[in-house]
Design a protein around this motif. Structure first.
Motif, PDB file in Angstrom:
ATOM      1  N   ASN A   1       0.838  -1.210   0.000  1.00 26.12           N
ATOM      2  CA  ASN A   1       0.000   0.000   0.000  1.00 26.12           C
ATOM      3  C   ASN A   1       0.874   1.261   0.000  1.00 26.12           C
ATOM      4  OD1 ASN A   1      -2.275  -1.579  -0.035  1.00 26.12           O
ATOM      5  ND2 ASN A   1      -2.698  -1.346   2.147  1.00 26.12           N
ATOM      6  N   ARG A   2       1.908   1.297   0.842  1.00 25.54           N
ATOM      7  CA  ARG A   2       2.804   2.460   0.891  1.00 25.54           C
ATOM      8  C   ARG A   2       3.531   2.631  -0.428  1.00 25.54           C
ATOM      9  NH1 ARG A   2       4.267   1.284   6.674  1.00 25.54           N
ATOM     10  NH2 ARG A   2       5.547  -0.290   5.751  1.00 25.54           N
ATOM     11  N   SER A   3       3.974   1.503  -0.978  1.00 26.63           N
ATOM     12  CA  SER A   3       4.688   1.562  -2.246  1.00 26.63           C
ATOM     13  C   SER A   3       3.743   2.062  -3.332  1.00 26.63           C
ATOM     14  CB  SER A   3       5.237   0.189  -2.587  1.00 26.63           C
ATOM     15  OG  SER A   3       5.875   0.199  -3.814  1.00 26.63           O
ATOM     16  N   GLU A   4       2.508   1.573  -3.291  1.00 24.31           N
ATOM     17  CA  GLU A   4       1.526   2.008  -4.280  1.00 24.31           C
ATOM     18  C   GLU A   4       1.247   3.495  -4.094  1.00 24.31           C
ATOM     19  OE1 GLU A   4      -1.014   1.736  -7.473  1.00 24.31           O
ATOM     20  OE2 GLU A   4       0.453   0.286  -6.794  1.00 24.31           O
TER      21      GLU A   4
ATOM     22  N   ARG B   1       4.232   5.363  -5.353  1.00 24.35           N
ATOM     23  CA  ARG B   1       4.265   5.339  -6.811  1.00 24.35           C
ATOM     24  C   ARG B   1       3.224   6.286  -7.379  1.00 24.35           C
ATOM     25  NH1 ARG B   1       1.376   3.491 -10.784  1.00 24.35           N
ATOM     26  NH2 ARG B   1      -0.062   2.450  -9.434  1.00 24.35           N
ATOM     27  N   VAL B   2       2.016   6.204  -6.799  1.00 21.24           N
ATOM     28  CA  VAL B   2       0.952   7.084  -7.295  1.00 21.24           C
ATOM     29  C   VAL B   2       1.361   8.541  -7.071  1.00 21.24           C
ATOM     30  CG1 VAL B   2      -1.454   7.832  -6.901  1.00 21.24           C
ATOM     31  CG2 VAL B   2      -0.884   5.395  -7.031  1.00 21.24           C
ATOM     32  N   GLY B   3       1.919   8.832  -5.908  1.00 19.03           N
ATOM     33  CA  GLY B   3       2.377  10.194  -5.611  1.00 19.03           C
ATOM     34  C   GLY B   3       3.414  10.653  -6.612  1.00 19.03           C
TER      35      GLY B   3
ATOM     36  N   SER C   1       4.871  13.746 -11.294  1.00 22.67           N
ATOM     37  CA  SER C   1       5.498  13.847 -12.599  1.00 22.67           C
ATOM     38  C   SER C   1       4.492  14.378 -13.614  1.00 22.67           C
ATOM     39  CB  SER C   1       6.066  12.489 -13.013  1.00 22.67           C
ATOM     40  OG  SER C   1       5.173  11.706 -13.685  1.00 22.67           O
ATOM     41  N   ARG C   2       3.236  14.213 -13.438  1.00 22.20           N
ATOM     42  CA  ARG C   2       2.233  14.760 -14.335  1.00 22.20           C
ATOM     43  C   ARG C   2       2.090  16.255 -14.078  1.00 22.20           C
ATOM     44  NH1 ARG C   2      -2.625  10.491 -13.922  1.00 22.20           N
ATOM     45  NH2 ARG C   2      -1.457   8.765 -14.715  1.00 22.20           N
ATOM     46  N   TRP C   3       2.228  16.661 -12.872  1.00 22.32           N
ATOM     47  CA  TRP C   3       2.032  18.073 -12.529  1.00 22.32           C
ATOM     48  C   TRP C   3       3.273  18.876 -12.918  1.00 22.32           C
ATOM     49  CZ3 TRP C   3       0.190  16.976  -6.957  1.00 22.32           C
ATOM     50  CH2 TRP C   3      -1.116  16.504  -6.958  1.00 22.32           C
TER      51      TRP C   3
END
Length: 168
Positions: free
Chosen positions: A152-155, A158-160, A165-167
């Protein structure tokens, strides 16, 4: 004397020499054996003929009658002793058989006792294995929970990163 059985079931001894009854002359002996139906015993009737039609009686021949009576009582004692010896032998065989059966039963009990002890030891080992497995399951569940948290933390991480990177 010479002994033979008759058709009527009597036993006849001709010219028997029985010194206790008559030391000088022979006697003829008639005997009949009958089963006693009420008690399972046997009855022996004996007549001693001292000549032609003269049978030994307590009235006419008291000395010979006493000797014949003693002879028959001694015979009865001998027969009784032999029967008792046979009964004793049979009872001793029964006792030996019972002792052998008891020994077999004791041996079987010892085997059953060993089986029970082994089964109890197996049960104890299996209970220990169950406890150990239950502890391993708890530890495994804890590890799964920790791994799930890491995932969960890794996910989340990664999502963060993906969002950053999108922002950017």
């Amino acid at each position: 004397g010479k002994t033979k059985s008759t058709k009527s079931g009597e036993i006849f001894t001709d010219d028997a020499t029985i010194k206790e009854i008559d030391p000088k002359n022979t006697v003829d002996v008639y005997a009949k054996v009958a089963d006693l139906p009420n008690n399972g015993g046997t009855e022996l009737s004996v007549w001693f003929n001292a000549g032609l039609t003269i049978y030994i009686s307590s009235k006419d021949f008291p000395a010979q009658y006493a000797a014949a009576d003693k002879l028959l009582r001694d015979f009865a004692g001998t027969v009784s002793a032999a029967l008792l010896a046979e009964e004793l032998k049979a009872e001793e065989k029964k006792l030996k058989d019972f002792e052998s059966e008891l020994k077999d039963l004791e041996k079987a009990k010892t085997g059953h006792d060993k089986d029970i002890l082994n089964a109890k030891e197996t049960i104890k080992k299996q209970e220990d294995n169950i406890r150990k497995s239950e502890e391993e399951i708890k530890a495994n569940l804890k590890s799964q929970e920790d791994k799930q948290k890491q995932i969960n933390r890794s996910e989340e991480h990664r999502v963060g990163k993906e969002c950053r990177s999108r922002w950017s």
